[in-house]
Design an enzyme around this catalytic site. Structure first.
Site, PDB file in Angstrom:
ATOM      1  N   TYR A 126      -3.175  -1.227   9.938  1.00  0.00           N
ATOM      2  CA  TYR A 126      -3.063  -1.263   8.560  1.00  0.00           C
ATOM      3  C   TYR A 126      -1.769  -0.805   8.127  1.00  0.00           C
ATOM      4  O   TYR A 126      -1.063  -1.579   7.358  1.00  0.00           O
ATOM      5  CB  TYR A 126      -3.985  -0.657   7.838  1.00  0.00           C
ATOM      6  CG  TYR A 126      -4.447  -0.725   6.473  1.00  0.00           C
ATOM      7  CD1 TYR A 126      -5.127  -1.703   5.882  1.00  0.00           C
ATOM      8  CD2 TYR A 126      -3.700   0.349   5.442  1.00  0.00           C
ATOM      9  CE1 TYR A 126      -5.153  -1.917   4.490  1.00  0.00           C
ATOM     10  CE2 TYR A 126      -3.877  -0.008   4.183  1.00  0.00           C
ATOM     11  CZ  TYR A 126      -4.438  -1.104   3.618  1.00  0.00           C
ATOM     12  OH  TYR A 126      -4.589  -1.009   2.383  1.00  0.00           O
ATOM     13  N   SER A 180       0.904  -1.250   0.023  1.00  0.00           N
ATOM     14  CA  SER A 180       0.095  -0.135   0.045  1.00  0.00           C
ATOM     15  C   SER A 180       0.748   1.257  -0.078  1.00  0.00           C
ATOM     16  O   SER A 180       2.236   1.206   0.381  1.00  0.00           O
ATOM     17  CB  SER A 180      -0.938   0.076   1.272  1.00  0.00           C
ATOM     18  OG  SER A 180      -1.480   0.959   1.346  1.00  0.00           O
TER      19      SER A 180
END
Length: 251
Positions: free
Chosen positions: A155, A142
């Protein structure tokens, strides 16, 4: 016409076997669909029975095998992968985010379990099959592997970990002829980012920082995944390829 797919030879993965985790929606589903259209025997897994049932009835996805798999369960992963006759490509796309709640210990642990530990579990389970085919692994990292978002500490931590794990596995598996790479998506229109692209103010801020001046779509990630899994990337391993329209390099 899907230019992301049409850029490649239609039979590029004919006879190959591809497994994509977290493929009931968004990025994972787009990547699974791409490999299927390029001739691969494709298995797309997820944990939602409702989503899997709906996808099996989707005419455009006929030919993809949709299967239930809890990526948090090591024994189920081993059993599932152990039944596969062959594997050429593993795409680790399973991922979750729990904004604001990730400061709770149990939630933090669960997000890491899905986003990071599942990559290790699936990669280790698939290792013998991938060694036989000299295959490859594509992990989904990400932009938050490099940036901070205070709302999703787990995350951020898990996706940063995916980058490090990708490098380590590339060196461990490389001697077996197996390549391991990752893609780092930016802001793409998915259910996970809906809160941003449905807000005019937030969306404008995101687009203004993005070099290409638009939101990413899930199809924008397809070409990178196919390239990294193909013979065109035969000497590429241990890298994380940003597919973010220039967001991370902006200001």
């Amino acid at each position: 016409m899907n230019f992301e797919i049409d850029s490649f030879r239609a039979d590029l993965f004919a006879g190959k076997h591809v497994l994509v985790s977290g493929a009931t929606s968004g990025i994972g589903l787009a990547i699974a669909s791409a490999f299927h259209r390029l001739g691969a025997h494709t298995i797309a897994t997820g944990s939602s029975t409702t989503k899997l049932t709906a996808l099996r009835d989707e005419q455009s996805l006929v030919g993809i095998r949709f299967a239930t798999l809890d990526v948090r369960n090591a024994s189920k992963i081993s059993a599932f992968v152990g039944e596969l006759p062959r594997l050429d490509v593993l795409v680790n796309a399973a991922g979750v985010a729990r904004p604001h709640d990730e400061y709770q210990d149990d939630v933090f642990s669960d997000v890491l379990d899905v986003n990071l530990r599942s990559v290790m579990r699936l990669s280790q389970a698939a290792r013998p099959l991938l060694e036989q085919t000299r295959g490859s692994i594509v992990n989904i990292a990400s932009m938050l592997s490099y940036l901070a978002d205070a709302d999703v500490p787990a995350y951020c931590a898990s996706k940063t970990g995916v980058v490090g794990l990708t490098r380590s596995l590339a060196h461990e598996y490389g001697r077996l002829g197996v390549r391991v790479n990752a893609i780092a998506p930016g802001y793409h229109r998915t259910d996970m980012t809906r809160i941003f692209w449905e807000s005019d103010d937030l969306s404008t801020k995101i687009v203004s920082r993005t070099a290409l001046g638009r939101w990413g779509e899930v199809d924008d990630l397809v070409g990178a995944a196919v390239f990294l899994a193909s013979a065109a990337a035969a000497f590429v391993t241990g890298v994380t390829l940003p597919v973010d329209g220039g967001y991370v390099s902006g200001f």
